[in-house]
Write a protein that holds these residues in place. Structure first.
Motif, PDB file in Angstrom:
ATOM      1  N   ALA A   1      -3.074   6.709  -3.354  1.00 47.71           N
ATOM      2  CA  ALA A   1      -3.802   5.507  -2.935  1.00 47.71           C
ATOM      3  C   ALA A   1      -4.516   5.793  -1.617  1.00 47.71           C
ATOM      4  O   ALA A   1      -4.134   6.714  -0.878  1.00 47.71           O
ATOM      5  N   TYR A   2      -5.579   5.033  -1.341  1.00 46.01           N
ATOM      6  CA  TYR A   2      -6.361   5.240  -0.126  1.00 46.01           C
ATOM      7  C   TYR A   2      -6.516   3.944   0.645  1.00 46.01           C
ATOM      8  O   TYR A   2      -6.593   2.861   0.071  1.00 46.01           O
ATOM      9  N   TYR A   3      -6.545   4.110   1.944  1.00 49.24           N
ATOM     10  CA  TYR A   3      -6.802   3.007   2.872  1.00 49.24           C
ATOM     11  C   TYR A   3      -8.252   3.191   3.297  1.00 49.24           C
ATOM     12  O   TYR A   3      -8.595   4.215   3.897  1.00 49.24           O
TER      13      TYR A   3
ATOM     14  N   PHE B   1       0.830  -1.210   0.000  1.00 53.00           N
ATOM     15  CA  PHE B   1       0.000   0.000   0.000  1.00 53.00           C
ATOM     16  C   PHE B   1       0.864   1.259   0.000  1.00 53.00           C
ATOM     17  O   PHE B   1       0.640   2.182  -0.785  1.00 53.00           O
TER      18      PHE B   1
ATOM     19  N   LYS C   1     -12.138   1.285   4.719  1.00 53.09           N
ATOM     20  CA  LYS C   1     -12.782   0.122   5.317  1.00 53.09           C
ATOM     21  C   LYS C   1     -14.120  -0.051   4.634  1.00 53.09           C
ATOM     22  O   LYS C   1     -14.918   0.887   4.562  1.00 53.09           O
ATOM     23  N   ALA C   2     -14.345  -1.254   4.097  1.00 51.45           N
ATOM     24  CA  ALA C   2     -15.627  -1.544   3.464  1.00 51.45           C
ATOM     25  C   ALA C   2     -16.311  -2.581   4.329  1.00 51.45           C
ATOM     26  O   ALA C   2     -15.918  -3.744   4.316  1.00 51.45           O
TER      27      ALA C   2
ATOM     28  N   ARG D   1      -7.334   6.596   5.647  1.00 50.03           N
ATOM     29  CA  ARG D   1      -6.296   7.603   5.397  1.00 50.03           C
ATOM     30  C   ARG D   1      -5.760   7.478   3.975  1.00 50.03           C
ATOM     31  O   ARG D   1      -6.007   6.482   3.306  1.00 50.03           O
ATOM     32  N   ALA D   2      -5.053   8.501   3.545  1.00 48.53           N
ATOM     33  CA  ALA D   2      -4.400   8.458   2.235  1.00 48.53           C
ATOM     34  C   ALA D   2      -3.021   7.821   2.408  1.00 48.53           C
ATOM     35  O   ALA D   2      -2.468   7.814   3.498  1.00 48.53           O
ATOM     36  N   ALA D   3      -2.490   7.278   1.326  1.00 47.33           N
ATOM     37  CA  ALA D   3      -1.174   6.649   1.388  1.00 47.33           C
ATOM     38  C   ALA D   3      -0.106   7.696   1.633  1.00 47.33           C
ATOM     39  O   ALA D   3      -0.262   8.845   1.231  1.00 47.33           O
TER      40      ALA D   3
ATOM     41  N   ARG E   1     -10.594  -4.138   5.523  1.00 47.94           N
ATOM     42  CA  ARG E   1      -9.634  -3.085   5.165  1.00 47.94           C
ATOM     43  C   ARG E   1      -9.123  -3.294   3.757  1.00 47.94           C
ATOM     44  O   ARG E   1      -8.645  -4.373   3.419  1.00 47.94           O
ATOM     45  N   LEU E   2      -9.228  -2.264   2.939  1.00 49.50           N
ATOM     46  CA  LEU E   2      -8.779  -2.360   1.556  1.00 49.50           C
ATOM     47  C   LEU E   2      -7.882  -1.188   1.200  1.00 49.50           C
ATOM     48  O   LEU E   2      -8.039  -0.097   1.749  1.00 49.50           O
ATOM     49  N   ALA E   3      -6.932  -1.446   0.275  1.00 48.14           N
ATOM     50  CA  ALA E   3      -6.135  -0.360  -0.289  1.00 48.14           C
ATOM     51  C   ALA E   3      -6.519  -0.210  -1.745  1.00 48.14           C
ATOM     52  O   ALA E   3      -6.568  -1.195  -2.477  1.00 48.14           O
ATOM     53  N   LEU E   4      -6.863   1.019  -2.144  1.00 46.36           N
ATOM     54  CA  LEU E   4      -7.256   1.290  -3.530  1.00 46.36           C
ATOM     55  C   LEU E   4      -6.424   2.437  -4.093  1.00 46.36           C
ATOM     56  O   LEU E   4      -6.101   3.384  -3.374  1.00 46.36           O
ATOM     57  N   ARG E   5      -6.114   2.331  -5.374  1.00 42.37           N
ATOM     58  CA  ARG E   5      -5.454   3.442  -6.042  1.00 42.37           C
ATOM     59  C   ARG E   5      -6.439   4.566  -6.274  1.00 42.37           C
ATOM     60  O   ARG E   5      -7.646   4.352  -6.268  1.00 42.37           O
TER      61      ARG E   5
ATOM     62  N   ILE F   1      -6.165  -4.197  -2.962  1.00 46.72           N
ATOM     63  CA  ILE F   1      -5.646  -5.297  -2.157  1.00 46.72           C
ATOM     64  C   ILE F   1      -6.231  -5.224  -0.756  1.00 46.72           C
ATOM     65  O   ILE F   1      -6.500  -4.140  -0.238  1.00 46.72           O
TER      66      ILE F   1
END
Lengths: 708, 77
Positions: B53-55, A377, B57-58, B46-48, B62-66, A494
């Protein structure tokens, strides 16, 4: 489709990533497992034997974790291609579906797909103990009833209920009941496609036919003709693959969510968990990257600090063994073969087991606790600048242990270009096989003096070798990014798993397996090469050796040498007259600009099979003749001199040039083989080999000329 | 005129909203399989550190997305 084959009974472990599958696999198979992670073994999945209560032996296969049978990366594709092909060697007679009890609502999608495939399935409800702790109650019997399959609540970590699970597996083998429930009713278009595929390929299961239709472009078991047939069907019926996949997924959620709501009771609110508190630091804007570099520093510190004592012990053991063997064995060429050839080669590499074990241990810990996903990440943006994906970080860090499993771990990258670049640059990262070479050369030429209080010149040189590898990897990635073009989209998306304590059993098994693979895999090569080298150094063409003896005796007389000196002189003349000496001399003109003599030339030739051979080769070359001496290679190398000029061979410039050469050159048959396999062609493997070798030569030349 | 929807990058830290739809069909397949569905409650964590990218919660996951991925997910206002 699911008739029980008496001979080869297969169980497959299937589940989402992070469901704790591998822990359960280790619980069930222990040491009776083999890995597809090392050269020579081309299995793409882990498998291991286990015994059922009746005494029956079965094969357990640990399929890669996936969220669904609609894969987005090549490791996930393995699952879909095994489960849609009853002729596959890993096709299971029984499937054990592993689900995480703490997130059951996210873990049933794949299960309902397996049920629709008509596979005999049972569910291992993992992490039941953790679910209890955080107040989640899962009613296993309601689940079993609504899903129509056996459900066993277990804990892979504590091993609770594992025996019960094994008992249920046996029952399912005895009476392979096919699932009664079907979840997803095909839409009209899907039905038509499935019927046509069933008819053409003589299949009974409609969902299997539908999956084959969706994946016909890449399923490895379909012939081109088969693909053509299916393509025609898909086009004719108008199966728009992506849209139907999403619709199917959403429909499945609608069907199993009520079951989860009935079977699972959860506390009204998620409390702030330790994972959130750790991530507040670990993924923090400043603390996150800082923590990462601190962790990496700690890893390397551990490799060098913790390993000194066991390494000294191993070195001492071989020195003693050599002295003892020389004293009890008769003076014969076979004794020389054992002490100078085999033992010299083996000790050179076995000494590094402690460092390799520590490296693998720490990398496994980082993966096990869930930290690697955070690194992905944090560094995704950085990696993309260099043509890679955040996931490439895992490959690059693992490359610090060994490029072979590291390259295989790039299978989780969906985008072809990003995966290819990761594969191409990972071997630049200094792997554990380079450690022995660095250790010998740094110890030889770099003064053991302290600078800036805590660092020594030696550790700084070591560090810069690693840095050099990283720089070469990123620079090459950037270059490839500019050259290669693809329109394929690339994803990060991810999951960041909950932090967990590492499980000692997983750690121990991984380290055992990797070190074992290293010792056996690399050991074999080293053993053979050191024996061949010994023979090449011991024998020469025609009467060259006899003449060398004669010349040595004459020269010893004219120079009035004592007995030991005369013996050493004879040994030196012998090596020069031998086949090995001949080979070394042939390539000497090519490597002299880098500061190497023909003895190093011999080691370089041998190192193209595997770079760790360097130390063994040097030990063999330098121990020829005076084997009663101690075994410490460095001392012997220090006294080596160029024959024409008489200047020492191992000056700082030569040592640095060699270091740079070994840091950058592709000297590993296993890596070449795995790159060929993972990219599917010799093209990339050969390109990588040539590029790395050329770069190594140029940089080594540059370094030699700067320092000379 | 007010927009009828936003996307994930519009969320402030610790703000939540429900997912409505996906603009990228290939990503939709992946995200739905991971448990991010239309209707799922999404929280911005939070942002990366280096951005892009973003952290999130769905529904507790916990997911990381661009950036591009996050901005292809429509959320309610």
């Amino acid at each position: 489709m699911s008739e029980v084959r008496e001979k080869l009974l297969n169980i497959a472990l299937v589940g989402n990533p992070n469901c704790g599958k591998s822990t359960i696999f280790n619980q069930l198979t222990g040491l009776r497992q083999k890995t597809g992670n090392f050269p020579g073994i081309t299995v793409e999945v882990k498998e291991g034997r286990m015994q059922l209560p009746s005494g029956r032996q079965v094969m357990l296969t640990d399929l890669p974790g996936t969220y669904s049978l609609y894969p987005t990366s090549s490791d996930e594709k393995i699952v879909a291609s095994v489960l849609t092909n009853p002729k596959d060697a890993h096709y299971p007679n029984v499937v054990v579906y592993v689900a995480d009890a703490t997130h059951l609502e996210k873990h049933l999608l794949l299960l309902t797909q397996l049920l629709d495939l008509g596979l005999p399935v049972m569910m291992a409800l993992n992490m039941s103990d953790t679910a209890d702790e955080i107040g989640i109650k899962v009613n296993a019997s309601v689940l079993a009833d609504r899903l129509g399959i056996p459900v066993v609540a277990i804990s892979g970590r504590t091993g609770a209920n594992i025996q019960k699970l094994i008992g249920e597996i046996e029952k399912l083998f005895d009476t392979p009941t096919l699932p009664e429930k079907h979840f997803y009713p095909l839409q009209e278009v899907e039905k038509q496609v499935a019927e046509a595929v069933c008819l053409n390929f003589n299949l009974a299961n409609a969902y299997q036919a539908l999956l084959i239709a969706h994946h016909h472009e890449w399923l490895p078991f379909l012939s081109e003709q088969n693909q053509e047939t299916i393509r025609a069907i898909v086009q004719d019926k108008g199966l728009a693959s992506l849209r139907f996949q999403v619709d199917e997924t959403l429909d499945r959620y609608d069907r199993f969510t009520p079951i989860v709501q009935e079977a699972v009771q959860r506390p009204p609110q998620f409390p702030s968990t330790p994972t959130d508190r750790i991530d507040a630091v670990a993924t923090h804007r400043w603390w996150g990257p800082l923590l990462f570099f601190f962790v990496m520093l700690l890893v390397f510190q551990a490799i060098y600090d913790w390993s000194t004592v066991p390494m000294d012990l191993i070195e001492q053991f071989f020195a003693d063994l050599n002295v003892w063997l020389t004293s009890i064995l008769p003076s014969h060429w076979s004794t020389d073969l054992i002490t100078d050839g085999i033992l010299a080669g083996l000790s050179g590499i076995l000494v590094f087991i402690p460092q390799i074990a520590i490296l693998f241990l720490l990398i496994t810990v980082l993966e096990e606790i869930g930290y690697m996903a955070r690194v992905v990440f944090i560094f995704d943006k950085t990696m993309r600048r260099f043509g890679m994906n955040g996931r490439s970080v895992v490959s690059l860090i693992s490359g610090g242990a060994c490029a072979v499993p590291a390259i295989m771990s790039s299978r989780t990258i969906g985008n072809w270009k990003e995966r290819l670049i990761t594969t191409m640059v990972t071997p630049f990262i200094s792997c554990s096989a380079r450690l022995p070479v660095y250790a010998v050369l740094v110890g030889l030429a770099v003064p053991d003096k302290r600078v800036f209080w805590i660092f020594s010149w030696q550790s700084l040189t070591f560090g810069s070798m690693y840095a050099l590898g990283v720089v070469a990897a990123f620079a090459s990635g950037y270059l490839m990014k500019k050259v290669l073009h693809t329109r394929e989209s690339s994803y990060l998306a991810i999951e960041l798993p909950v932090y967990r304590m590492p499980h000692w059993r997983n750690l121990w098994l991984t380290v055992w397996e990797k070190v074992g693979a290293f010792v056996i895999g690399a050991g074999k090569i080293i053993l053979i090469i050191s024996m061949v080298l010994w023979a090449l150094a011991r024998f020469g063409p025609g009467d060259a050796m006899a003449q060398a003896t004669l010349k040595a005796q004459q020269d010893a007389q004219t120079q009035q040498l004592n007995k030991t000196e005369a013996a050493d002189l004879q040994a030196a003349y012998h090596l020069e007259a031998s086949y090995a000496g001949y080979l070394g001399k042939v390539i000497e003109p090519a490597i002299r600009p880098l500061g190497y003599d023909w003895k190093i030339g011999i080691a370089l030739i041998a190192s193209f099979a595997a770079r760790e051979v360097f130390v063994g080769t040097m030990s063999t070359i330098y121990s020829i003749g005076s084997s009663e001496d101690d075994f410490v290679l460095r001392e012997k190398m220090k006294t080596a001199r160029f024959e024409d000029s008489g200047t020492p061979v191992y000056t700082l410039a030569t040592a640095l040039s060699l270091l740079v050469f070994y840091a950058l050159a592709m000297q590993c048959m296993s890596t070449i083989a795995v790159v060929k396999r993972e990219t599917g062609s010799w093209k990339w493997a050969l390109l990588q080999f040539s590029y790395m070798s050329l770069l190594a030569y140029l940089c080594a030349w540059l370094v030699y000329n700067v320092f000379a | 005129m007010q927009r009828r929807y936003r996307t994930i990058p519009d969320l402030k830290v610790h703000e939540s909203a429900h997912a409505l739809a996906f603009e990228d069909p290939a990503l939709a397949g992946k995200l739905t399989a991971m448990g991010l569905l239309p209707g799922t409650l999404i929280e911005m964590v939070r942002a990366a550190p280096f951005g892009n990218a973003y952290y999130i919660k769905a529904d507790g996951v916990r997911l990381a997305l661009r950036e591009e991925e996050a901005s292809s997910i429509l959320i309610d206002v």
